[in-house]
Write a protein that holds these residues in place. Sequence first.
Motif, short mmCIF file in Angstrom:
data_model
loop_
_atom_site.label_atom_id
_atom_site.label_comp_id
_atom_site.label_asym_id
_atom_site.label_seq_id
_atom_site.Cartn_x
_atom_site.Cartn_y
_atom_site.Cartn_z
N ARG A 222 -76.31 -49.28 10.25
CA ARG A 222 -77.35 -48.29 9.97
C ARG A 222 -78.69 -48.81 10.44
NH1 ARG A 222 -78.07 -48.02 4.04
NH2 ARG A 222 -79.55 -49.71 4.40
N LEU A 223 -79.36 -48.04 11.26
CA LEU A 223 -80.72 -48.33 11.68
C LEU A 223 -81.65 -47.38 10.92
CD1 LEU A 223 -80.29 -48.61 15.57
CD2 LEU A 223 -80.07 -50.42 13.86
N MET A 224 -82.71 -47.93 10.33
CA MET A 224 -83.63 -47.10 9.56
C MET A 224 -85.07 -47.54 9.83
SD MET A 224 -83.62 -46.21 5.48
CE MET A 224 -83.69 -47.93 4.96
N ARG A 225 -85.94 -46.56 10.02
CA ARG A 225 -87.34 -46.85 10.27
C ARG A 225 -87.97 -47.53 9.05
NH1 ARG A 225 -89.68 -41.22 11.19
NH2 ARG A 225 -91.60 -42.38 10.80
N ASP A 226 -88.76 -48.57 9.30
CA ASP A 226 -89.43 -49.28 8.21
C ASP A 226 -90.51 -48.43 7.55
OD1 ASP A 226 -87.97 -51.62 8.36
OD2 ASP A 226 -89.30 -52.53 9.84
N ASP A 227 -91.08 -47.47 8.28
CA ASP A 227 -92.21 -46.72 7.75
C ASP A 227 -91.81 -45.42 7.03
OD1 ASP A 227 -91.39 -45.27 9.93
OD2 ASP A 227 -93.38 -45.14 10.89
N LEU A 228 -90.52 -45.27 6.72
CA LEU A 228 -90.10 -44.09 5.97
C LEU A 228 -90.70 -44.10 4.57
CD1 LEU A 228 -86.29 -43.41 6.61
CD2 LEU A 228 -88.26 -42.17 7.49
N SER A 229 -90.88 -42.91 4.02
CA SER A 229 -91.35 -42.82 2.65
C SER A 229 -90.28 -43.38 1.72
CB SER A 229 -91.65 -41.37 2.28
OG SER A 229 -90.45 -40.61 2.28
N ALA A 230 -90.69 -43.82 0.55
CA ALA A 230 -89.74 -44.39 -0.41
C ALA A 230 -88.62 -43.42 -0.78
CB ALA A 230 -90.47 -44.86 -1.67
N PRO A 231 -88.90 -42.12 -1.02
CA PRO A 231 -87.81 -41.19 -1.35
C PRO A 231 -86.80 -41.04 -0.22
CG PRO A 231 -89.91 -40.27 -2.03
CD PRO A 231 -90.23 -41.47 -1.20
N ARG A 232 -87.28 -41.01 1.01
CA ARG A 232 -86.35 -40.87 2.13
C ARG A 232 -85.53 -42.15 2.33
NH1 ARG A 232 -88.42 -37.00 7.05
NH2 ARG A 232 -88.73 -35.13 5.78
N LYS A 233 -86.16 -43.28 2.16
CA LYS A 233 -85.41 -44.54 2.26
C LYS A 233 -84.30 -44.56 1.21
CE LYS A 233 -88.73 -47.81 4.24
NZ LYS A 233 -89.52 -49.06 4.00
N ALA A 234 -84.62 -44.12 0.00
CA ALA A 234 -83.62 -44.10 -1.06
C ALA A 234 -82.49 -43.15 -0.72
CB ALA A 234 -84.28 -43.70 -2.38
N ALA A 235 -82.82 -42.00 -0.14
CA ALA A 235 -81.79 -41.03 0.22
C ALA A 235 -80.88 -41.57 1.32
CB ALA A 235 -82.45 -39.73 0.67
N VAL A 236 -81.46 -42.21 2.33
CA VAL A 236 -80.67 -42.78 3.41
C VAL A 236 -79.74 -43.87 2.88
CG1 VAL A 236 -80.77 -44.11 5.55
CG2 VAL A 236 -82.38 -42.23 5.18
N ARG A 237 -80.28 -44.72 2.03
CA ARG A 237 -79.47 -45.81 1.47
C ARG A 237 -78.33 -45.28 0.62
NH1 ARG A 237 -84.92 -49.15 0.16
NH2 ARG A 237 -85.04 -50.37 2.11
N GLN A 238 -78.61 -44.26 -0.18
CA GLN A 238 -77.55 -43.72 -1.03
C GLN A 238 -76.48 -43.05 -0.18
OE1 GLN A 238 -78.76 -41.28 -4.32
NE2 GLN A 238 -76.70 -40.47 -4.63
N ALA A 239 -76.89 -42.31 0.85
CA ALA A 239 -75.93 -41.60 1.69
C ALA A 239 -74.97 -42.54 2.39
CB ALA A 239 -76.68 -40.77 2.73
N THR A 240 -75.40 -43.77 2.64
CA THR A 240 -74.57 -44.71 3.39
C THR A 240 -74.24 -45.96 2.58
OG1 THR A 240 -76.61 -45.63 4.37
CG2 THR A 240 -75.44 -43.93 5.63
N SER A 241 -74.37 -45.86 1.26
CA SER A 241 -74.06 -47.01 0.41
C SER A 241 -72.57 -47.31 0.43
CB SER A 241 -74.51 -46.74 -1.02
OG SER A 241 -73.70 -45.73 -1.61
N ALA A 242 -72.20 -48.52 0.05
CA ALA A 242 -70.79 -48.91 0.02
C ALA A 242 -70.00 -48.00 -0.92
CB ALA A 242 -70.66 -50.37 -0.42
N GLU A 243 -70.59 -47.66 -2.06
CA GLU A 243 -69.90 -46.80 -3.03
C GLU A 243 -69.65 -45.41 -2.46
OE1 GLU A 243 -72.17 -45.61 -6.48
OE2 GLU A 243 -70.38 -45.71 -7.74
N ARG A 244 -70.67 -44.86 -1.83
CA ARG A 244 -70.51 -43.51 -1.27
C ARG A 244 -69.52 -43.52 -0.10
NH1 ARG A 244 -72.56 -38.55 -1.53
NH2 ARG A 244 -72.63 -37.30 0.36
N VAL A 245 -69.58 -44.54 0.74
CA VAL A 245 -68.64 -44.62 1.86
C VAL A 245 -67.20 -44.69 1.34
CG1 VAL A 245 -67.83 -46.10 3.74
CG2 VAL A 245 -70.27 -45.56 3.54
N ARG A 246 -66.97 -45.43 0.26
CA ARG A 246 -65.62 -45.49 -0.32
C ARG A 246 -65.19 -44.11 -0.82
NH1 ARG A 246 -67.49 -50.52 -2.38
NH2 ARG A 246 -68.09 -49.53 -4.36
#
Length: 270
Positions: A222-246
Amino acid sequence: MKDLAHSSLRSGLLAGLVAATLAIPGAAAAASTDPAPLPAAGDGWRLGVAEVPAPHAAGAKVRTTARIEVLAGQLGQGGAPLQAVAAAQAAQQLADGALDAWVGVWPDEDASPEGVRATRLAWSAAPMAIMRTDTDIHAWSDLSGRTVCLSADGRVSGELSARFGAIEQIYASAADALLALRVGQCDAAVQDEDFMKQLLTFPEWRKFSAQLAPYRTQALTRLMRDDLSAPRKAAVRQATSAERVRELARQQARDIAFEVYLDQTVPDCH
């Protein structure tokens, strides 16, 4: 006959699929076993993947993509709009602000473009083969001159013929490729390792549980921009988290297994 198949599934006649709580194809958004919705704060974030599936055509068979990263962006409330972006263009699109995140096979997992954070995801996209248990194929080199079924959205098209001399047959979807394996149209089928392992948990696939472990490693990044807002960073991380991928992997395997089951079984119900 499709309704009969659904009724049989619900009444428990297909023991293995019932035990796995197999979802009805096309009902993923409403099934109780679906992954948890993404947070509303993630609405509108832009996700790039190497390939975006064509929209489902009216009257066409429902087919689940073999690419877990596509499902990560598509499923759930707040799912990200998908943009088709090749790995070679991903870094520039992120730098230009055209994308917020990108997921796929990144050529250099140890290198992060400036202003972008690269994170290895919990998904093995390494090529794994499955075959009938009575196969005489015991090594990748044994695929020379043998037929291998692949899906158009797989990751090894052209590689098996070049590296092992296999005869590649490309099908429109993972379900079509796996059905071809089951009915004897090919000697092996190859998909991402983590998908194949999940598929083989179903009893209906025991007769096709002979396997070749990956001959190379390959993970999703996963590549993610460092300058994303905190809510969007959280959404991206949750969408691709290990738990969600499982969760997505279990749903994906159930759906594809059922698509194969319908095509192999329902035409015989006449």
